[in-house]
Design an enzyme around this catalytic site. Structure first.
Site, PDB file in Angstrom:
ATOM      1  N   ASP A  18       0.836  -1.190   0.000  1.00 49.44           N
ATOM      2  CA  ASP A  18       0.000   0.000   0.000  1.00 49.44           C
ATOM      3  C   ASP A  18       0.874   1.243   0.000  1.00 49.44           C
ATOM      4  O   ASP A  18       1.960   1.241  -0.563  1.00 49.44           O
ATOM      5  CB  ASP A  18      -0.912  -0.052   1.240  1.00 49.44           C
ATOM      6  CG  ASP A  18      -2.242   0.649   1.021  1.00 49.44           C
ATOM      7  OD1 ASP A  18      -2.215   1.837   0.681  1.00 49.44           O
ATOM      8  OD2 ASP A  18      -3.295   0.014   1.186  1.00 49.44           O
TER       9      ASP A  18
ATOM     10  N   HIS B 272      -3.502   6.251   2.937  1.00 51.67           N
ATOM     11  CA  HIS B 272      -4.148   5.047   2.409  1.00 51.67           C
ATOM     12  C   HIS B 272      -3.724   3.783   3.137  1.00 51.67           C
ATOM     13  O   HIS B 272      -4.560   2.978   3.569  1.00 51.67           O
ATOM     14  CB  HIS B 272      -3.831   4.948   0.914  1.00 51.67           C
ATOM     15  CG  HIS B 272      -4.721   4.034   0.153  1.00 51.67           C
ATOM     16  ND1 HIS B 272      -4.443   2.701  -0.033  1.00 51.67           N
ATOM     17  CD2 HIS B 272      -5.880   4.264  -0.485  1.00 51.67           C
ATOM     18  CE1 HIS B 272      -5.392   2.160  -0.761  1.00 51.67           C
ATOM     19  NE2 HIS B 272      -6.280   3.080  -1.052  1.00 51.67           N
TER      20      HIS B 272
ATOM     21  N   SER C 248     -10.611  -0.500  -2.048  1.00 49.65           N
ATOM     22  CA  SER C 248      -9.368  -0.590  -1.272  1.00 49.65           C
ATOM     23  C   SER C 248      -9.646  -0.905   0.183  1.00 49.65           C
ATOM     24  O   SER C 248      -8.864  -1.581   0.844  1.00 49.65           O
ATOM     25  CB  SER C 248      -8.613   0.733  -1.318  1.00 49.65           C
ATOM     26  OG  SER C 248      -7.954   0.913  -2.527  1.00 49.65           O
TER      27      SER C 248
END
Length: 608
Positions: free
Chosen positions: A169, A199, A379
């Protein structure tokens, strides 16, 4: 030469078709799509790679310590190359022109040590909003509640082995109070300072945020994390090497049991080879399918509505789509890569007005202690499934990736989907994630033992050869394994109680062997003796400047902890070494008076 063992590795089964990408939707980088039907995506292409070379590679953290090859050539086309060097998979990048690209790829593929070579390209990460402090408060977590809430905490068994989830990630802020102690290894991470900064930390919180009554609680707070940053600041190579194959290989080399892939890859033969490497070594792969659905389209990685992207379009990957309030989220694509769906939330521009976005940990800001933020996307549906896979691996350490995938698929919630168990469609896959049902399914259908009786270590032999010592393990099936990396000094040996593990040290190198797979790992160690404790940890003694007992994880050769201040001082006691372990104590033989007549054995408690 090591005999390759059959066991979990030998019975891994590829059962799924998957595919796609990652990321949250960044409002600044979207194209609004109409409701007309999109043309079907092209069929999945078979990309050549040399599986026989992948099978010769063995996970070893030392592989990642090799200097990264500098990019070669020049031009606008990036070609990724994956080579087998000794027992390590090593990636590099070659730049060339468009007119020369096909020729260069063909020449690279013909080289005997090349596992795969293919075109690669970089993709961009997403953005965020609405930052809040979690200090002294607990956020409502509708998604976690829908999956079992507090009951999930009871599913992680006492005495479970360490389960590592690789967060492939944008980097994890290990300083966040809710992630303290979770990150056990990091791959060249410099947290991004721009859009993609949160993220990876967001996903890490969904998996493993602490159950401390503040902020949020992860699905599996006992899981450990590998911070495997793909999105990085800066331009050029390194560090921005296109494709996530190198991150997958690094994760396997560092003991990952689960891959949590929320990074986009457009697909390549190197990616196929990396996923094969993971499957062969018992690693469950989970990937987000991307946000190429019917109402928003990220134009920097979606080529069409419901597009198929690369990281989930793989036969051994669980591709994860997203739901909001149980129904498919508008951004979640309808295509062959969707195997399961999980809560992904919806934003203000989502198909369900007012439906809240997910909340999780973000990079910690001192102005907002225990910082959290909100977002939505496939995600963030993906780590719910990755955490579920980690939970099943903790409950059944010998389960193969295929057995864990089957448990998640056969237990999926199909209410209102017009599906039978084991059936799928392109919108919901096999159904909605049901963690409680998956745990029960695998409990009711435990992993099958490998064919025949499992071989264990029966004995070890030490043979003197020209001033050096060769050590061989003899297994119960009659095969033998030569122990690697030991020098001229006669080694100290240790065996685990179950016969699965062996360790040896010559005072300079510590080598551990797994009888089930034939895998060996070595690390530098000025060890004074070696022993296994009742937890399966490896104990060694360091005597320079005082007595210190180190506890190693036998699977990864990472140090779990140490005990010093034992009341023993090497200057006073003279020679000493570990000769065994009992419970949580190490047995140390020492010379207490400086003469051969004054030796004794003492039990010393160890932490952990």
């Amino acid at each position: 030469m090591n005999e390759q063992r059959t066991g979990r590795r030998g019975r891994l089964i590829a059962i799924l078709a998957g595919g796609v990408a990652l990321s949250v939707i960044a409002a600044a980088a979207v194209v609004i799509m109409g409701d007309g039907a999109a043309p079907p995506p092209p069929p999945r292409q078979e990309r050549p790679f040399r599986k026989e070379l992948v099978e010769r590679a063995h996970p070893d953290p030392a592989c990642a310590e090799r200097p990264a090859p500098r990019p070669d050539g020049s031009g606008e086309v990036a070609i990724g190359v994956l080579r087998l060097q000794e027992r390590c998979l090593v990636s590099a990048t070659v730049a060339t022109t468009e007119t020369e690209a096909d020729r260069v790829i063909a020449e690279l593929r013909a080289e005997p040590d090349v596992v795969a070579a293919d075109r690669v390209r970089q993709t961009a990460p997403p953005g965020y909003g609405r930052y809040e402090s979690g200090e002294g408060r607990s956020f409502e977590q509708e998604a976690r509640e829908s999956l079992g809430g507090e009951r999930l905490l009871d599913l992680w068994p006492e005495g479970a082995p360490e389960i590592r989830v690789a967060m492939i990630d944008a980097g994890v802020d290990a300083s966040h109070p809710e992630l303290a102690g979770r990150v056990v290894a990091t791959r060249d991470t410099v947290l991004g300072a721009k859009d993609h900064r949160d993220h990876g930390t967001f996903n890490a919180g969904i998996v493993a945020a602490a159950a401390d009554g503040q902020g949020i609680t992860g699905i599996t707070p006992n899981a450990k994390l590998l911070d495997v940053q793909y999105y990085r600041d800066g331009e050029g190579w390194p560090p921005n090497q296109p494709g996530i194959h190198d991150e997958i290989i690094w994760s396997v080399d560092h003991g990952a049991r689960v891959l949590s892939v929320s990074a986009t890859d457009h697909g390549s033969s190197m990616l196929d080879a990396a996923y094969a490497y993971a499957e062969l070594n018992g690693v469950v792969a989970v990937a987000a399918v991307g946000n190429c659905g019917s109402w928003l389209l990220r134009d920097d990685y979606c080529g069409r509505r419901h597009d198929v992207l690369g990281q989930a379009d793989q036969p051994t990957v669980l591709g994860v789509g997203a739901t909001t309030d149980g129904d498919r989220a508008g951004y979640s694509p309808i295509n062959r890569t969707v195997q399961l769906v999980a809560p992904g939330g919806a934003g203000d521009d989502g198909p369900v007005p007012g439906d809240p976005r997910l909340v999780s940990t973000c990079i910690n800001d001192q102005e907002r202690p225990r910082t959290h933020c909100r977002s939505h996307g496939t995600s963030f549906a993906e780590p719910y499934v990755a955490a579920a896979a980690a939970l099943l691996a903790a409950r059944h350490p010998d389960a193969s990736p295929a057995e864990i995938r089957i448990a998640l698929i056969m237990s999926a919630n199909q209410a209102g989907l017009d599906l039978e168990p084991g059936q799928r469609n392109d919108e919901y896959g096999y159904g909605r994630l049901d963690i409680l049902a998956a745990a029960k399914y695998l409990d009711d259908h435990p992993p099958a033992p490998p064919p025949g009786e499992k071989p264990v270590i029966a004995a070890a032999t030490i043979t003197e050869e020209g001033g050096s010592h060769r050590t061989d393990l003899v297994l119960t099936d009659g095969l033998s394994i030569e122990v690697q990396a030991l020098g001229a000094t006669r080694p100290e040996l240790a065996f685990s109680a179950d016969g699965d593990w062996f360790a040896a040290t010559d005072g300079k190198v510590l080598t551990v062997a797994d009888a089930r797979t034939g895998k060996q790992q070595s690390t530098g160690c000025t060890c004074l003796g070696v022993a296994f404790n009742s937890k399966g940890e490896l104990l060694t003694l360091q005597g320079a400047g005082g007595i210190e007992i180190l506890r190693y994880d036998a699977r990864s050769l990472k140090i779990n902890g140490s005990t010093s201040g034992t009341g023993l001082d090497s200057a006073d006691i003279g020679p000493a070494k570990i000769v065994g372990a009992a419970g949580d104590s190490a047995l140390i033989t020492m010379n207490v008076g400086g003469t051969d007549a004054q030796w004794c054995t003492r039990s010393v408690p160890t932490a952990g």
